[in-house]
Design a protein around this motif. Structure first.
Motif, short mmCIF file in Angstrom:
data_model
loop_
_atom_site.label_atom_id
_atom_site.label_comp_id
_atom_site.label_asym_id
_atom_site.label_seq_id
_atom_site.Cartn_x
_atom_site.Cartn_y
_atom_site.Cartn_z
N TYR A 158 70.66 80.90 33.01
CA TYR A 158 71.12 80.53 31.67
C TYR A 158 70.20 81.20 30.66
CZ TYR A 158 73.10 76.72 34.50
OH TYR A 158 73.75 75.99 35.47
N TYR A 159 70.75 81.68 29.55
CA TYR A 159 69.88 82.31 28.56
C TYR A 159 70.42 82.14 27.14
CZ TYR A 159 73.23 86.22 28.54
OH TYR A 159 74.38 86.98 28.43
N VAL A 160 69.50 82.26 26.19
CA VAL A 160 69.82 82.31 24.78
C VAL A 160 69.15 83.54 24.20
CG1 VAL A 160 69.62 81.19 22.53
CG2 VAL A 160 70.04 79.81 24.57
N SER A 161 69.90 84.34 23.43
CA SER A 161 69.37 85.56 22.84
C SER A 161 69.55 85.55 21.33
CB SER A 161 70.09 86.80 23.41
OG SER A 161 69.87 86.93 24.79
N ALA A 162 68.59 86.18 20.64
CA ALA A 162 68.69 86.40 19.19
C ALA A 162 68.44 87.87 18.92
CB ALA A 162 67.66 85.54 18.45
N THR A 163 69.34 88.49 18.15
CA THR A 163 69.27 89.92 17.86
C THR A 163 69.39 90.14 16.36
OG1 THR A 163 70.37 90.42 19.96
CG2 THR A 163 70.27 92.19 18.34
N LYS A 164 68.54 91.02 15.83
CA LYS A 164 68.60 91.33 14.40
C LYS A 164 68.36 92.81 14.17
CE LYS A 164 68.87 90.63 9.98
NZ LYS A 164 70.23 90.77 9.44
N VAL A 165 69.18 93.41 13.29
CA VAL A 165 69.01 94.80 12.85
C VAL A 165 68.50 94.77 11.42
CG1 VAL A 165 70.12 97.01 12.39
CG2 VAL A 165 70.84 95.63 14.36
N HIS A 166 67.40 95.49 11.17
CA HIS A 166 66.84 95.63 9.82
C HIS A 166 67.11 97.07 9.35
CE1 HIS A 166 64.70 91.76 10.16
NE2 HIS A 166 64.53 92.12 11.42
#
Length: 282
Positions: A158-166
């Motif tokens: 099981y996983y949780v991911s957070a992704t952000k492009v600047h």
């Protein structure tokens, strides 16, 4: 199953790579590449992005092949994925792990699902966040039993991911980061079973990625994946890589990486190159 999945993957990649198709509404490279377990992300770790380029009300289907070659082992992965609405993704992959000089492969099927919970990696102030699950079924469990795995049949991550492009954040170049937290019992991603005599329960393992888009279609990045150390028979090290990903159009991605896989099943200093091709149809 192995032959059918490999054939389906090869046909899909060859068809999509040459096709002039509508590949969806999202910006190029927002698909990520394809992770070793079949989901969208980097090569080693899943991201919060959804596979393909489908946006609201659209669908995407795709296929991929990855080949990794280090001193004592080879890993080949073939798989397919589908997504809808830039919200939901499903995937299936077959890992074939070859111990050089030994007849036969260790094979593992992985079925994944991911759901985007919040945000957009580019347009929202906060990161895009997604939750995923990977059901793993080991087809060849004799070695896993021999090294002390608690379960040599199946496991679930099981996983949780957070992704952000600047945008234009690093010397004018776009910068992406991803952080994933995985709950897992898997030994070497599951190829040596799940759980062991040192640790049998779930542990939380961090995974991080970062890249810079040198151009709209060329990315340079790095990844790190912490892994559990469940077996007293072997030490299990973290994975890391440096990669270049090229997106010539929305239908094809080519990724070349140098990977440091550490100690695998008692063989130290396993490092080498991997190559991956992914292809999508809207």
């Amino acid at each position: 199953m192995k032959t059918k999945l490999i054939t389906l993957t090869a046909v899909a990649i060859s068809t999509l790579a040459v096709a002039d198709v509508n590949a969806g509404s999202r910006l190029i490279a927002t698909s990520g590449v394809t992770q070793l377990e079949g989901g969208a992300g980097g090569g080693l770790t899943p991201w919060a992005v959804i596979s393909g380029y489908a946006d609201e009300g659209e669908y995407s289907i795709g296929a991929f092949h990855t080949s990794t070659d280090v001193q004592d082992f080879r890993l080949k992965v073939n798989g397919v994925s589908a997504s809808y609405d830039n919200r939901f993704e499903i995937s299936a992959a077959l890992q074939s792990f070859e111990i050089k000089g030994v007849a036969g492969d260790l094979r593992q099927e992985i079925y994944g699902a991911k759901y985007r919970i919040y945000g957009d990696a580019i347009y929202s102030a906060l990161p895009q966040v997604a939750a995923g699950i990977q059901y793993k079924r080991l087809l060849d469990g004799d070695i896993a039993d021999a090294v002390g795995a608690e379960d040599s049949d199946s496991g679930i991550d099981y996983y949780v991911s957070a992704t952000k492009v600047h945008l234009a954040a690093v010397a004018g170049y776009h910068f992406l980061w991803n952080a994933t937290l995985r709950a897992t019992q898997a030994n070497q991603m599951g190829l040596l079973g799940y759980g062991g005599d040192d640790e049998s329960g779930y542990t939380l393992q961090p995974e991080v990625s970062a890249l810079v888009l040198l151009t709209d279609d060329l990315a340079l990045g790095a990844e790190y994946r912490k892994k559990p150390d469940n077996l007293s028979a072997f030490d299990e090290d973290s994975f890391s890589d440096l990669f270049v990903a090229w997106f010539p159009n929305k239908n094809v991605n080519l990724t070349l990486a140098y990977a440091d896989l550490g100690s695998i099943a008692g063989s130290e200093d396993q490092d080498g190159f991997y190559f991956s091709i992914s292809s999508w149809f809207k």
